[in-house]
Design a protein around this motif. Sequence first.
Motif, PDB file in Angstrom:
ATOM      1  N   UNK A 115       0.829  -1.202   0.000  1.00 38.60           N
ATOM      2  CA  UNK A 115       0.000   0.000   0.000  1.00 38.60           C
ATOM      3  C   UNK A 115       0.865   1.254   0.000  1.00 38.60           C
ATOM      4  N   UNK A 116       0.319   2.335  -0.487  1.00 38.32           N
ATOM      5  CA  UNK A 116       0.974   3.643  -0.540  1.00 38.32           C
ATOM      6  C   UNK A 116       2.248   3.628  -1.368  1.00 38.32           C
ATOM      7  N   UNK A 117       2.314   2.814  -2.416  1.00 37.79           N
ATOM      8  CA  UNK A 117       3.423   2.742  -3.374  1.00 37.79           C
ATOM      9  C   UNK A 117       4.720   2.204  -2.781  1.00 37.79           C
ATOM     10  N   UNK A 118       4.690   1.652  -1.565  1.00 37.88           N
ATOM     11  CA  UNK A 118       5.858   0.980  -1.015  1.00 37.88           C
ATOM     12  C   UNK A 118       5.957  -0.402  -1.656  1.00 37.88           C
ATOM     13  N   UNK A 119       7.108  -1.068  -1.514  1.00 34.53           N
ATOM     14  CA  UNK A 119       7.286  -2.374  -2.139  1.00 34.53           C
ATOM     15  C   UNK A 119       8.322  -3.201  -1.383  1.00 34.53           C
ATOM     16  N   UNK A 120       8.260  -4.507  -1.594  1.00 36.87           N
ATOM     17  CA  UNK A 120       9.273  -5.455  -1.121  1.00 36.87           C
ATOM     18  C   UNK A 120       9.867  -6.138  -2.342  1.00 36.87           C
ATOM     19  N   UNK A 121      11.185  -6.320  -2.348  1.00 36.28           N
ATOM     20  CA  UNK A 121      11.846  -6.988  -3.466  1.00 36.28           C
ATOM     21  C   UNK A 121      12.753  -8.088  -2.938  1.00 36.28           C
ATOM     22  N   UNK A 164      10.675   2.269   0.246  1.00 36.33           N
ATOM     23  CA  UNK A 164       9.764   3.279   0.773  1.00 36.33           C
ATOM     24  C   UNK A 164       9.563   4.363  -0.265  1.00 36.33           C
ATOM     25  N   UNK A 165       8.314   4.640  -0.603  1.00 35.09           N
ATOM     26  CA  UNK A 165       8.004   5.663  -1.587  1.00 35.09           C
ATOM     27  C   UNK A 165       8.275   7.053  -1.019  1.00 35.09           C
ATOM     28  N   UNK A 166       9.095   7.826  -1.721  1.00 30.16           N
ATOM     29  CA  UNK A 166       9.378   9.195  -1.314  1.00 30.16           C
ATOM     30  C   UNK A 166       8.531  10.198  -2.068  1.00 30.16           C
ATOM     31  N   UNK A 167       8.328   9.960  -3.373  1.00 26.76           N
ATOM     32  CA  UNK A 167       7.579  10.906  -4.207  1.00 26.76           C
ATOM     33  C   UNK A 167       6.935  10.167  -5.360  1.00 26.76           C
ATOM     34  N   UNK A 182       9.808   7.871  -7.076  1.00 22.33           N
ATOM     35  CA  UNK A 182      11.122   7.901  -6.455  1.00 22.33           C
ATOM     36  C   UNK A 182      11.006   7.157  -5.130  1.00 22.33           C
ATOM     37  N   UNK A 183      11.899   6.178  -4.921  1.00 17.81           N
ATOM     38  CA  UNK A 183      11.848   5.347  -3.718  1.00 17.81           C
ATOM     39  C   UNK A 183      13.207   5.291  -3.030  1.00 17.81           C
ATOM     40  N   UNK A 184      13.158   5.146  -1.709  1.00 20.45           N
ATOM     41  CA  UNK A 184      14.326   4.858  -0.899  1.00 20.45           C
ATOM     42  C   UNK A 184      14.331   3.357  -0.672  1.00 20.45           C
ATOM     43  N   UNK A 185      15.451   2.687  -0.960  1.00 19.67           N
ATOM     44  CA  UNK A 185      15.520   1.230  -0.830  1.00 19.67           C
ATOM     45  C   UNK A 185      16.600   0.839   0.159  1.00 19.67           C
ATOM     46  N   UNK A 186      16.279  -0.113   1.036  1.00 19.80           N
ATOM     47  CA  UNK A 186      17.247  -0.563   2.027  1.00 19.80           C
ATOM     48  C   UNK A 186      16.896  -1.961   2.494  1.00 19.80           C
ATOM     49  N   UNK A 187      17.933  -2.704   2.934  1.00 18.41           N
ATOM     50  CA  UNK A 187      17.717  -4.041   3.446  1.00 18.41           C
ATOM     51  C   UNK A 187      18.995  -4.850   3.535  1.00 18.41           C
ATOM     52  N   UNK A 188      18.915  -6.045   4.105  1.00 18.20           N
ATOM     53  CA  UNK A 188      20.082  -6.910   4.268  1.00 18.20           C
ATOM     54  C   UNK A 188      20.327  -7.791   3.046  1.00 18.20           C
ATOM     55  N   UNK A 189      21.582  -8.174   2.860  1.00 19.36           N
ATOM     56  CA  UNK A 189      21.970  -9.116   1.816  1.00 19.36           C
ATOM     57  C   UNK A 189      23.042 -10.046   2.368  1.00 19.36           C
ATOM     58  N   UNK A 238      21.560   0.199   0.716  1.00 14.20           N
ATOM     59  CA  UNK A 238      20.682   1.359   0.731  1.00 14.20           C
ATOM     60  C   UNK A 238      20.874   2.127  -0.555  1.00 14.20           C
ATOM     61  N   UNK A 239      19.914   2.958  -0.885  1.00 15.36           N
ATOM     62  CA  UNK A 239      20.048   3.753  -2.096  1.00 15.36           C
ATOM     63  C   UNK A 239      18.719   4.311  -2.544  1.00 15.36           C
ATOM     64  N   UNK A 240      18.706   4.842  -3.748  1.00 16.54           N
ATOM     65  CA  UNK A 240      17.511   5.431  -4.338  1.00 16.54           C
ATOM     66  C   UNK A 240      17.152   4.700  -5.619  1.00 16.54           C
ATOM     67  N   UNK A 241      15.877   4.720  -5.949  1.00 16.68           N
ATOM     68  CA  UNK A 241      15.386   4.100  -7.178  1.00 16.68           C
ATOM     69  C   UNK A 241      14.384   5.039  -7.827  1.00 16.68           C
ATOM     70  N   UNK A 242      14.573   5.300  -9.125  1.00 15.90           N
ATOM     71  CA  UNK A 242      13.637   6.113  -9.901  1.00 15.90           C
ATOM     72  C   UNK A 242      13.036   5.232 -10.974  1.00 15.90           C
ATOM     73  N   UNK A 243      11.699   5.169 -11.033  1.00 13.32           N
ATOM     74  CA  UNK A 243      10.999   4.333 -12.010  1.00 13.32           C
ATOM     75  C   UNK A 243      10.150   5.202 -12.918  1.00 13.32           C
TER      76      UNK A 243
END
Length: 161
Positions: A50-56, A88-91, A98-105, A119-124
């Motif tokens: 919801x709210x344009x957030x996502x899991x990858x 996390x959707x920023x805009x 535009x999303x902020x992406x973060x997580x473990x690998x 961590x980083x940014x993603x523009x789609x």
Amino acid sequence: MRKKFFTLCLMVAVTLGAYAGNGDQFFTVNGGFLFNSTLNGTLGYERELSYSDALELLGEIGGRWHDADGGTTFKTDYYWGGGILYKKSLKRYKNASLRLRFGPECGAHTGDWFFAVEGGLEFNLVFPNRVQLSVVQKNQVGFIHGDTFRNGLLIGIRVPI
């Protein structure tokens, strides 16, 4: 009066089932260059929340090239891994996000296991057929091995499933 009531009921029935991308699923393919002379490729499965957030859920492979005698080699410095990222959707724009992406690998680097935080940014950019062009700015901090920092830019596509 009946026409207005019927129109109102029809509008409510149509809009109750409408959502903007909630639950959409994508297959992602990204590739690009990371600092220090590294090629990177990722494959992933993404589900929008919801709210344009996502899991990858993603898997990646990469190699650092070194100039050997008379040529370039990838054989001695490679890595592979996988992880899960929260985006996390920023805009939201009309046809972009535009999303902020973060997580473990975790994965392996030339035979040694590693754990990393990304961590980083993603523009789609969304095309009319729902296929998306993705530009990812990636920052990865690794632990336990010698390849501590990987920073760079990936370009790819997201195909709806």
